[in-house]
Design a protein around this motif. Structure first.
Motif, PDB file in Angstrom:
ATOM      1  N   GLN A  51       0.718  -1.343   0.054  1.00  0.00           N
ATOM      2  CA  GLN A  51      -0.133   0.091   0.136  1.00  0.00           C
ATOM      3  C   GLN A  51       0.877   1.316  -0.257  1.00  0.00           C
ATOM      4  O   GLN A  51       0.685   2.222  -0.826  1.00  0.00           O
ATOM      5  CB  GLN A  51      -0.907  -0.117   1.050  1.00  0.00           C
ATOM      6  CG  GLN A  51      -1.936   1.154   0.978  1.00  0.00           C
ATOM      7  CD  GLN A  51      -2.963   0.896   2.115  1.00  0.00           C
ATOM      8  OE1 GLN A  51      -2.811   0.040   3.077  1.00  0.00           O
ATOM      9  NE2 GLN A  51      -4.220   1.488   1.994  1.00  0.00           N
ATOM     10  N   SER A  52       1.835   1.403   0.844  1.00  0.00           N
ATOM     11  CA  SER A  52       2.601   2.550   1.045  1.00  0.00           C
ATOM     12  C   SER A  52       3.185   3.006  -0.182  1.00  0.00           C
ATOM     13  O   SER A  52       3.464   3.966  -1.042  1.00  0.00           O
ATOM     14  CB  SER A  52       3.639   2.377   2.318  1.00  0.00           C
ATOM     15  OG  SER A  52       4.646   1.555   2.028  1.00  0.00           O
ATOM     16  N   PHE A  53       3.734   1.796  -1.127  1.00  0.00           N
ATOM     17  CA  PHE A  53       4.516   1.865  -2.469  1.00  0.00           C
ATOM     18  C   PHE A  53       3.438   2.863  -3.508  1.00  0.00           C
ATOM     19  O   PHE A  53       3.848   3.728  -4.071  1.00  0.00           O
ATOM     20  CB  PHE A  53       5.043   0.745  -2.998  1.00  0.00           C
ATOM     21  CG  PHE A  53       6.228   0.317  -1.897  1.00  0.00           C
ATOM     22  CD1 PHE A  53       7.623   1.023  -2.133  1.00  0.00           C
ATOM     23  CD2 PHE A  53       6.336  -0.442  -1.175  1.00  0.00           C
ATOM     24  CE1 PHE A  53       8.681   0.374  -1.351  1.00  0.00           C
ATOM     25  CE2 PHE A  53       7.124  -1.170  -0.163  1.00  0.00           C
ATOM     26  CZ  PHE A  53       8.377  -0.472  -0.491  1.00  0.00           C
ATOM     27  N   MET A  54       2.315   1.983  -3.442  1.00  0.00           N
ATOM     28  CA  MET A  54       1.365   2.330  -4.529  1.00  0.00           C
ATOM     29  C   MET A  54       0.916   3.785  -4.287  1.00  0.00           C
ATOM     30  O   MET A  54       0.742   4.448  -5.176  1.00  0.00           O
ATOM     31  CB  MET A  54       0.256   1.496  -4.365  1.00  0.00           C
ATOM     32  CG  MET A  54       0.468   0.049  -5.118  1.00  0.00           C
ATOM     33  SD  MET A  54      -0.579  -1.196  -5.057  1.00  0.00           S
ATOM     34  CE  MET A  54      -1.935  -0.775  -6.252  1.00  0.00           C
ATOM     35  N   GLU A  55       0.689   4.388  -2.887  1.00  0.00           N
ATOM     36  CA  GLU A  55       0.100   5.615  -2.745  1.00  0.00           C
ATOM     37  C   GLU A  55       1.099   6.597  -2.923  1.00  0.00           C
ATOM     38  O   GLU A  55       0.712   7.658  -3.475  1.00  0.00           O
ATOM     39  CB  GLU A  55      -0.216   5.837  -1.038  1.00  0.00           C
ATOM     40  CG  GLU A  55      -1.599   4.961  -0.930  1.00  0.00           C
ATOM     41  CD  GLU A  55      -2.023   5.032   0.620  1.00  0.00           C
ATOM     42  OE1 GLU A  55      -2.936   4.562   0.990  1.00  0.00           O
ATOM     43  OE2 GLU A  55      -1.009   5.263   1.383  1.00  0.00           O
ATOM     44  N   LYS A  56       2.338   6.227  -3.160  1.00  0.00           N
ATOM     45  CA  LYS A  56       3.294   7.259  -3.310  1.00  0.00           C
ATOM     46  C   LYS A  56       3.723   7.226  -4.917  1.00  0.00           C
ATOM     47  O   LYS A  56       4.619   7.782  -5.664  1.00  0.00           O
ATOM     48  CB  LYS A  56       4.545   7.047  -2.510  1.00  0.00           C
ATOM     49  CG  LYS A  56       4.748   7.217  -1.261  1.00  0.00           C
ATOM     50  CD  LYS A  56       5.871   7.421  -0.667  1.00  0.00           C
ATOM     51  CE  LYS A  56       6.074   6.273   0.553  1.00  0.00           C
ATOM     52  NZ  LYS A  56       6.597   5.447   1.043  1.00  0.00           N
ATOM     53  N   GLY A  57       3.055   6.264  -5.831  1.00  0.00           N
ATOM     54  CA  GLY A  57       3.245   6.229  -7.086  1.00  0.00           C
ATOM     55  C   GLY A  57       4.486   5.518  -7.370  1.00  0.00           C
ATOM     56  O   GLY A  57       5.139   5.532  -8.539  1.00  0.00           O
ATOM     57  N   GLN A  58       4.784   4.649  -6.424  1.00  0.00           N
ATOM     58  CA  GLN A  58       6.337   3.866  -6.644  1.00  0.00           C
ATOM     59  C   GLN A  58       5.820   2.396  -6.956  1.00  0.00           C
ATOM     60  O   GLN A  58       4.901   2.002  -6.664  1.00  0.00           O
ATOM     61  CB  GLN A  58       7.147   3.986  -5.306  1.00  0.00           C
ATOM     62  CG  GLN A  58       7.720   5.230  -5.038  1.00  0.00           C
ATOM     63  CD  GLN A  58       8.171   5.344  -3.641  1.00  0.00           C
ATOM     64  OE1 GLN A  58       8.318   4.337  -2.799  1.00  0.00           O
ATOM     65  NE2 GLN A  58       8.787   6.307  -3.091  1.00  0.00           N
ATOM     66  N   LEU A  59       6.938   1.702  -7.565  1.00  0.00           N
ATOM     67  CA  LEU A  59       6.535   0.239  -7.875  1.00  0.00           C
ATOM     68  C   LEU A  59       6.739  -0.614  -6.600  1.00  0.00           C
ATOM     69  O   LEU A  59       7.551  -0.118  -5.697  1.00  0.00           O
ATOM     70  CB  LEU A  59       7.670  -0.218  -8.857  1.00  0.00           C
ATOM     71  CG  LEU A  59       7.579   0.174 -10.264  1.00  0.00           C
ATOM     72  CD1 LEU A  59       8.625  -0.430 -11.140  1.00  0.00           C
ATOM     73  CD2 LEU A  59       6.013  -0.026 -10.826  1.00  0.00           C
ATOM     74  N   VAL A  60       5.788  -1.545  -6.520  1.00  0.00           N
ATOM     75  CA  VAL A  60       5.918  -2.372  -5.316  1.00  0.00           C
ATOM     76  C   VAL A  60       7.178  -3.452  -5.625  1.00  0.00           C
ATOM     77  O   VAL A  60       7.703  -3.604  -6.787  1.00  0.00           O
ATOM     78  CB  VAL A  60       4.778  -3.263  -5.450  1.00  0.00           C
ATOM     79  CG1 VAL A  60       4.712  -4.443  -4.299  1.00  0.00           C
ATOM     80  CG2 VAL A  60       3.445  -2.274  -4.967  1.00  0.00           C
ATOM     81  N   PRO A  61       8.039  -3.358  -4.485  1.00  0.00           N
ATOM     82  CA  PRO A  61       9.133  -4.488  -4.470  1.00  0.00           C
ATOM     83  C   PRO A  61       9.156  -5.750  -5.457  1.00  0.00           C
ATOM     84  O   PRO A  61       7.938  -6.357  -5.347  1.00  0.00           O
ATOM     85  CB  PRO A  61       9.586  -4.866  -3.458  1.00  0.00           C
ATOM     86  CG  PRO A  61       9.065  -3.758  -2.343  1.00  0.00           C
ATOM     87  CD  PRO A  61       7.903  -3.415  -3.035  1.00  0.00           C
ATOM     88  N   ASP A  62       9.909  -6.107  -6.205  1.00  0.00           N
ATOM     89  CA  ASP A  62       9.963  -7.046  -7.152  1.00  0.00           C
ATOM     90  C   ASP A  62       9.528  -8.689  -6.654  1.00  0.00           C
ATOM     91  O   ASP A  62       8.793  -9.079  -7.267  1.00  0.00           O
ATOM     92  CB  ASP A  62      11.410  -7.363  -8.086  1.00  0.00           C
ATOM     93  CG  ASP A  62      11.622  -6.159  -9.001  1.00  0.00           C
ATOM     94  OD1 ASP A  62      10.586  -5.679  -9.580  1.00  0.00           O
ATOM     95  OD2 ASP A  62      12.846  -6.139  -9.371  1.00  0.00           O
ATOM     96  N   GLU A  63      10.032  -8.762  -5.512  1.00  0.00           N
ATOM     97  CA  GLU A  63       9.799 -10.047  -4.821  1.00  0.00           C
ATOM     98  C   GLU A  63       8.470 -10.225  -4.629  1.00  0.00           C
ATOM     99  O   GLU A  63       7.814 -11.300  -4.691  1.00  0.00           O
ATOM    100  CB  GLU A  63      10.769 -10.358  -3.701  1.00  0.00           C
ATOM    101  CG  GLU A  63      11.066  -9.401  -2.537  1.00  0.00           C
ATOM    102  CD  GLU A  63      11.814  -8.063  -3.052  1.00  0.00           C
ATOM    103  OE1 GLU A  63      12.145  -7.732  -4.071  1.00  0.00           O
ATOM    104  OE2 GLU A  63      12.007  -7.535  -1.936  1.00  0.00           O
ATOM    105  N   VAL A  64       7.805  -9.222  -4.165  1.00  0.00           N
ATOM    106  CA  VAL A  64       6.606  -9.326  -3.743  1.00  0.00           C
ATOM    107  C   VAL A  64       5.353  -9.647  -5.027  1.00  0.00           C
ATOM    108  O   VAL A  64       4.814 -10.566  -5.053  1.00  0.00           O
ATOM    109  CB  VAL A  64       5.781  -7.777  -3.006  1.00  0.00           C
ATOM    110  CG1 VAL A  64       4.521  -7.964  -3.040  1.00  0.00           C
ATOM    111  CG2 VAL A  64       6.674  -7.540  -1.878  1.00  0.00           C
ATOM    112  N   VAL A  65       5.631  -8.934  -6.234  1.00  0.00           N
ATOM    113  CA  VAL A  65       4.968  -9.258  -7.206  1.00  0.00           C
ATOM    114  C   VAL A  65       5.180 -10.408  -7.963  1.00  0.00           C
ATOM    115  O   VAL A  65       4.417 -11.179  -8.696  1.00  0.00           O
ATOM    116  CB  VAL A  65       4.893  -8.023  -8.257  1.00  0.00           C
ATOM    117  CG1 VAL A  65       3.908  -6.986  -7.997  1.00  0.00           C
ATOM    118  CG2 VAL A  65       6.156  -7.691  -8.521  1.00  0.00           C
ATOM    119  N   ILE A  66       6.481 -10.846  -7.816  1.00  0.00           N
ATOM    120  CA  ILE A  66       6.834 -12.170  -8.515  1.00  0.00           C
ATOM    121  C   ILE A  66       6.162 -13.295  -7.850  1.00  0.00           C
ATOM    122  O   ILE A  66       5.448 -14.069  -8.445  1.00  0.00           O
ATOM    123  CB  ILE A  66       8.507 -12.125  -8.681  1.00  0.00           C
ATOM    124  CG1 ILE A  66       8.958 -11.086  -9.583  1.00  0.00           C
ATOM    125  CG2 ILE A  66       8.963 -13.527  -9.045  1.00  0.00           C
ATOM    126  CD1 ILE A  66      10.586 -10.937  -9.460  1.00  0.00           C
TER     127      ILE A  66
END
Ligand code: B4P
Length: 193
Positions: A51-66
């Motif tokens: 959530q905190s990454f998305m709210e700032k417009g940043q990409l979520v860390p690779d390991e999470v999405v992979i």
């Protein structure tokens, strides 16, 4: 299996066109943005981390999405093929996806890259922000951050797949129907080839 990546900057129409493509070709739609938003809605540990990454417009860390995509592939063993929407967004994600697909004896057939001017992207996202409850759409600073993340980290993904001759560039401005027609022509050219 026929696997497609629908690629493009935020607001280029990936979500809009994915629904039509998956309906027409019977593919399983995997949108990392949708998966992450559903984790946030469920207040899961993964969602809270993202959530905190998305709210700032940043990409979520690779390991999470992979990890999330890996589970989604395992949960759909009988799919005819996948449409990846908003994934991969970094070269590391692209390399991981290739490895996951090799384990399933398949590969990416085609990367459809939507091209839209920056001015139009900002206009569309602010416009969606008026009606959606997405916190990353109603603040121009966050939209600018998303576009910068795209330039810094995501644009290289098209170059990665270009090396394998898999990228087809499609003009993403005009009516949704016209853009869909152009996407279908590129898919059919690849299916026949
Ligand atoms: P996403 O959910 O993927 O959202 P997006 O790329 O910003 O836009 P989307 O694709 O949904 O919008 P569309 O162009 O369809 O990502 C959100 C966030 O999640 C990211 O910022 C990131 O933090 C995180 N995330 C997701 N995947 C990640 C990953 N792999 N790695 C790390 N982080 C990840 O549509 C936009 C608007 O344009 C809509 O209102 C639509 O109606 C309109 N539109 C569409 N086509 C149009 C047309 N032809 N003319 C006019 N308007 C049009």
């Amino acid at each position: 299996m026929f696997n497609i990546i629908l690629f493009g900057p935020p607001g280029s129409g990936k979500g809009t066109q994915s629904e039509r493509i998956t309906a027409k070709y019977g593919l399983k739609h995997l949108s990392t943005g949708d998966l992450l938003r559903s984790e946030i809605a469920g207040q899961t540990p993964l969602g809270l981390a993202a959530q905190s990454f998305m709210e700032k417009g940043q990409l979520v860390p690779d390991e999470v999405v992979i990890e999330m995509i890996s589970s989604a592939l395992d949960n759909n063993p009988n799919a005819n093929g996948f449409l990846f929407d908003g994934f991969p967004r970094t070269t590391a994600q692209a390399e991981s996806l290739d490895k996951l697909l090799i384990q399933k004896n398949t590969e990416i057939a085609l990367v459809l890259a939507l091209q839209v001017t920056r001015k139009e992207l900002v206009r569309r996202l602010l416009n969606r922000g008026l009606t959606s409850d997405r916190p990353d759409d109603n603040n121009e600073e966050v939209i600018t951050a998303r576009l910068q993340e795209y330039e810094r980290k995501t644009a290289a993904v098209a170059e990665y797949y270009s090396k394998y001759g898999k990228v087809s560039y499609i003009k993403g401005e005009g009516t949704v129907d016209k853009i869909f027609e152009a996407l279908c022509s590129a898919i059919e050219a690849k299916k026949v080839a």
